[in-house]
Design a protein around this motif. Structure first.
Motif: not given
Length: 206
Positions: A30-32, A36-37, A169-180, A185-187
């Protein structure tokens, strides 16, 4: 001979799935996506990349034998916990400033001061730094990045710990988790990792 045979079987055990378990049904990245992903996606898709990672793990594993661990443990006993690095030099700078004494050492605690000013540290600090750098290199040689960073922090070398973290490797789990999801999560990693790699490459070419 037994060690060579052991190491060969270890390599085979690590690498045997790399050419047979490639998944062809994965969607494109996925673009962006985070670093890590992207790396995880390519590891699943690319058997040659998995082979390279397996060889890296093999090289680290065969190096980390009992003798290496014993030597490393012995070397680590020389290190003492500190709040700041270059304690003796720092103490001398304060004393020489107050007493108006000549100073043969660096004049600031910039971690690059010895190179910029072409001056040295106090003998004790020089020896302690050399010991630390040898231990850090030994830990990195066997893939112990977290342990190397923790040792740097415990001895006051926070700048060196930050430098080691720059390649994560950079990763921010907050962008990929459910809105609910209410969990924050820590970056992870360094968002400017590519710029850091380019800078390190340019410096290494000087």
């Amino acid at each position: 001979m037994l060690q060579v045979e052991r190491d060969s079987w270890l390599l085979w055990n690590r690498a045997r799935d790399t050419l047979n378990n490639t998944r062809q049904d994965l969607p494109e990245v996925i673009p962006g996506s985070s670093d890590r992903l992207i790396v995880e996606h390519h590891l699943i898709n690319d058997p040659q990349l998995r082979m390279a990672k397996a060889v890296q793990g093999w090289l680290q594993a065969i190096k980390l034998d009992e003798r290496y661990q014993a030597d490393l443990k012995m070397a680590m006993t020389k290190l003492e916990p500190k709040r700041i690095y270059w304690e003796k030099t720092c103490h001398f700078l304060k004393s020489s400033y107050n007493a108006n004494l000549p100073n043969p050492y660096i004049t600031c605690l910039d971690f690059d001061a010895t190179h910029k000013q072409k001056r040295r540290l106090c003998d004790t600090d020089e020896q302690e730094e050399n010991d630390l750098l040898q231990i850090v290199f030994s830990l990195l040689r066997v893939g112990e990045y977290s342990k190397a960073k923790n040792i740097c922090k415990s001895t006051g070398y926070h700048w060196l710990a930050a430098l080691l973290s720059a390649n994560e490797l950079y990763h921010d789990e907050n962008y990929y988790c459910s809105e609910a999801n209410d969990i924050v999560y820590p970056v992870e990693g360094n968002q400017k990792r590519i710029q850091w790699i380019e800078s390190m490459y340019e410096l290494s070419m000087d």
